[in-house]
Design a protein around this motif. Sequence first.
Motif, PDB file in Angstrom:
ATOM      1  N   HIS A  87      77.956  62.508  84.810  1.00  0.00           N
ATOM      2  CA  HIS A  87      76.737  62.969  85.487  1.00  0.00           C
ATOM      3  C   HIS A  87      76.947  64.393  85.979  1.00  0.00           C
ATOM      4  O   HIS A  87      78.055  64.928  85.882  1.00  0.00           O
ATOM      5  CB  HIS A  87      76.377  62.034  86.656  1.00  0.00           C
ATOM      6  N   HIS A 146      77.880  66.356  88.634  1.00  0.00           N
ATOM      7  CA  HIS A 146      78.610  66.010  89.860  1.00  0.00           C
ATOM      8  C   HIS A 146      78.155  66.867  91.041  1.00  0.00           C
ATOM      9  O   HIS A 146      77.863  68.053  90.878  1.00  0.00           O
ATOM     10  CB  HIS A 146      80.110  66.225  89.643  1.00  0.00           C
ATOM     11  N   ALA A 147      78.172  66.246  92.210  1.00  0.00           N
ATOM     12  CA  ALA A 147      77.738  66.934  93.423  1.00  0.00           C
ATOM     13  C   ALA A 147      78.917  67.272  94.327  1.00  0.00           C
ATOM     14  O   ALA A 147      78.733  67.859  95.388  1.00  0.00           O
ATOM     15  CB  ALA A 147      76.748  66.065  94.180  1.00  0.00           C
ATOM     16  N   ASP A 148      80.109  66.884  93.927  1.00  0.00           N
ATOM     17  CA  ASP A 148      81.259  67.034  94.839  1.00  0.00           C
ATOM     18  C   ASP A 148      82.342  67.954  94.279  1.00  0.00           C
ATOM     19  O   ASP A 148      83.254  68.317  94.984  1.00  0.00           O
ATOM     20  CB  ASP A 148      81.895  65.671  95.081  1.00  0.00           C
ATOM     21  N   HIS A 195      73.017  56.598  91.200  1.00  0.00           N
ATOM     22  CA  HIS A 195      73.696  57.667  91.946  1.00  0.00           C
ATOM     23  C   HIS A 195      72.958  58.985  91.685  1.00  0.00           C
ATOM     24  O   HIS A 195      72.686  59.752  92.605  1.00  0.00           O
ATOM     25  CB  HIS A 195      75.148  57.703  91.484  1.00  0.00           C
ATOM     26  N   ASP A 231      80.081  57.329  88.553  1.00  0.00           N
ATOM     27  CA  ASP A 231      79.861  56.987  89.967  1.00  0.00           C
ATOM     28  C   ASP A 231      78.874  55.829  90.070  1.00  0.00           C
ATOM     29  O   ASP A 231      77.657  56.018  90.185  1.00  0.00           O
ATOM     30  CB  ASP A 231      79.367  58.212  90.744  1.00  0.00           C
ATOM     31  N   HIS A 242      86.088  58.407  90.863  1.00  0.00           N
ATOM     32  CA  HIS A 242      86.670  58.845  92.142  1.00  0.00           C
ATOM     33  C   HIS A 242      87.456  57.703  92.745  1.00  0.00           C
ATOM     34  O   HIS A 242      87.169  56.532  92.475  1.00  0.00           O
ATOM     35  CB  HIS A 242      85.581  59.184  93.180  1.00  0.00           C
TER      36      HIS A 242
HETATM   37 FE   LIG Z   1      79.043  61.874  91.840  1.00  0.00          FE
END
Ligand SMILES: [Fe+2]
Length: 286
Positions: A70, A72-74, A145, A162, A204
């Motif tokens: 995806h 990613h947001a992190d 997510h 995620d 993660h």
């Molecule tokens: Fe994520």
Amino acid sequence: MNPTIQAFFDTVTQTISYVIFDEAGGCCAIIDPVLDYDPKAGKTLTHNADKLIAFIHDQRLSVQWILETHAHADHLSSADYLKNQLGGKIAIGRNIPAVQKTFKKIFNFGDDFIPDGHHFDHLFSDGESFRIGKITAKVIAVSGHTPADIAYQINNVIFVGDTLFMPDVGTARADFPGGDARQLFKSIQKILAFPPETRLLMCHDYPPTNRPPEWECSVAEQRARNIHIHAGITEDEFVKMRTERDATLEMPNLLLPAIQINVRGGKLPPAEPNGVAYFKIPINLI
Ligand SMILES: [Fe+2]
Ligand SMILES: N[C@@H](CCC(=O)N[C@@H](CS)C(=O)NCC(=O)O)C(=O)O
């Protein structure tokens, strides 16, 4: 053919990247590679990515795919850097334009940012099969997510992205723009419907203090022990739990820079006339 799997754990963002390959000297895919970022200096670094490159060279692998589960947001993605170094096609889920549209609005990207997914070499549909050398892989849509999350299945192994985390950690959050806890529950049920011995590989790990980072467990272990998905939990109960928990979570440290790179297939925003690329920070919006 069953893949050989090599995991790489980034201690800063607690992300697991993978290289999966058919045989030494053969073909590989990279999953969810990390680009290091020092927010204090506004500097990208390639320590994590260079570890993948060293492994790939050591095994004499040719890279066919750089796969994202995806946007990613992190953490920032090193997909573009790795493609330039090693080749391969960058791929993500077919619904990525929904994510790009959401963030185009939030970041007020200019008209030159066209949210149609063209920043990636390939957009995977649910159920699509593809080859990694002698390996056949299949895509499973697992939105929730984000609206565009996908998982990658190879025989009895699923890279779940995620969705689920290790059983003592639970599940992914569903409160990013475009996230949906109800949809996440349905996606998790899809994964848990696989045979009990199916191996699940996480994106993660946020380990409690009593154990080191881990990233693999079986469907049976998830069914028996996941703290968010206990036997008999209903969709409504899950949505309530997830929504209440999400309300307590801070945004990830790297959300704002990460998204601006990750919706562009790992490329920096276009440089300004002085030749420098900048990240934007929307104030009081998220
Ligand atoms: Fe994520
Ligand atoms: N503290 C981490 C949080 C990262 C985060 O929010 N991770 C997402 C996946 S991208 C998640 O689902 N977290 C679940 C949770 O924290 O319960 C950071 O700042 O990077």
